[in-house]
Design a protein around this motif. Structure first.
Motif, PDB file in Angstrom:
ATOM      1  N   GLN A  39       0.838  -1.185   0.000  1.00  0.00           N
ATOM      2  CA  GLN A  39       0.000   0.000   0.000  1.00  0.00           C
ATOM      3  C   GLN A  39       0.882   1.247   0.000  1.00  0.00           C
ATOM      4  OE1 GLN A  39      -2.375  -0.444   3.582  1.00  0.00           O
ATOM      5  NE2 GLN A  39      -3.940  -1.623   2.488  1.00  0.00           N
ATOM      6  N   SER A  41       0.760   5.724   0.643  1.00  0.00           N
ATOM      7  CA  SER A  41       0.062   6.886   1.181  1.00  0.00           C
ATOM      8  C   SER A  41       0.728   8.130   0.631  1.00  0.00           C
ATOM      9  CB  SER A  41       0.131   6.898   2.712  1.00  0.00           C
ATOM     10  OG  SER A  41      -0.441   8.090   3.218  1.00  0.00           O
ATOM     11  N   THR A  47      -4.261   7.999   5.103  1.00  0.00           N
ATOM     12  CA  THR A  47      -5.005   7.009   4.322  1.00  0.00           C
ATOM     13  C   THR A  47      -4.034   6.221   3.459  1.00  0.00           C
ATOM     14  OG1 THR A  47      -5.411   8.576   2.523  1.00  0.00           O
ATOM     15  CG2 THR A  47      -7.106   8.431   4.246  1.00  0.00           C
ATOM     16  N   TRP A  48      -4.418   4.986   3.153  1.00  0.00           N
ATOM     17  CA  TRP A  48      -3.577   4.079   2.385  1.00  0.00           C
ATOM     18  C   TRP A  48      -4.373   3.491   1.229  1.00  0.00           C
ATOM     19  CZ3 TRP A  48       1.565   3.488   3.460  1.00  0.00           C
ATOM     20  CH2 TRP A  48       2.006   4.039   4.679  1.00  0.00           C
ATOM     21  N   GLN A  49      -3.696   3.311   0.084  1.00  0.00           N
ATOM     22  CA  GLN A  49      -4.293   2.713  -1.113  1.00  0.00           C
ATOM     23  C   GLN A  49      -3.428   1.534  -1.549  1.00  0.00           C
ATOM     24  OE1 GLN A  49      -7.095   3.912  -2.649  1.00  0.00           O
ATOM     25  NE2 GLN A  49      -7.260   5.549  -1.129  1.00  0.00           N
ATOM     26  N   SER A  50      -4.059   0.517  -2.130  1.00  0.00           N
ATOM     27  CA  SER A  50      -3.305  -0.609  -2.658  1.00  0.00           C
ATOM     28  C   SER A  50      -2.501  -0.168  -3.881  1.00  0.00           C
ATOM     29  CB  SER A  50      -4.256  -1.730  -3.069  1.00  0.00           C
ATOM     30  OG  SER A  50      -3.527  -2.773  -3.686  1.00  0.00           O
TER      31      SER A  50
END
Length: 178
Positions: A39, A41, A47-50
């Motif tokens: 992930q 950020s 917040t974290w995204q794949s």
């Protein structure tokens, strides 16, 4: 030994692209657990995204050219979210817009071209190039601002000049011709 959270990855590089950043990283130790995803950020870890991949390279799209982003990466395993990498910074950018030539002054064996820069695409203009042969050959001026003097020309000969701008991402199209 029971598995533990993964250690922090190391970001190896953040490369500017148009409205995007290409990130390469080296994963940390997986702590003995199965890696399920990586992930990223760009807001300080709020917040974290794949990353969408289990490889050590991914692209973050939809960004604003000229804006600096703080990138962090972490490993997610079957045990949970691993430690965050040390942040790395990148600024998306696009090739510059073409400059506009505003005037050409004749001199002894030279032309001096006044120009107005177009948008720099989010990355500083590093050079202007000119052509006097319709774009077959482009010559670096070694200048990042105008006016630009083109020397070594023949007095009395007519020349059509076109300019283009260069930044760290690429080269603009050609300017208007004067």
């Amino acid at each position: 030994v029971p598995p533990v959270l993964a250690s922090a990855p190391t970001i190896a590089g953040v490369v500017s692209q148009p409205s995007a950043l290409s990130v390469t990283f080296t994963p940390g130790d997986n702590g003995g657990a199965t890696v399920t995803e990586y992930q990223y950020s760009i807001d300080g870890g709020t917040t974290w995204q794949s990353t969408g991949s289990l490889s050590g390279q991914f692209v973050i799209g939809g960004l604003t050219d000229g804006t600096s982003y703080e990138v962090r990466v972490r490993t997610v395993t079957s045990v949970g979210d691993g430690a965050s990498s040390t942040p790395a910074f990148g600024t998306p950018a696009s090739p510059p817009a073409p400059p506009t030539q505003t005037s050409v002054q004749r001199g002894n064996g030279e032309l001096t071209v006044a120009l107005t820069a177009g948008s720099n695409g989010g990355s500083a203009i590093t050079d202007y190039e000119y052509t006097i042969d319709g774009g077959t050959t482009w010559v670096s001026t070694g200048q990042a601002t105008g006016p630009v003097t083109i020397s070594g020309l023949n007095n009395g000969q007519s020349y059509t000049v076109q300019m283009r701008a260069i930044n760290a991402v690429g080269t603009s199209g050609g300017s208007n011709q004067l």
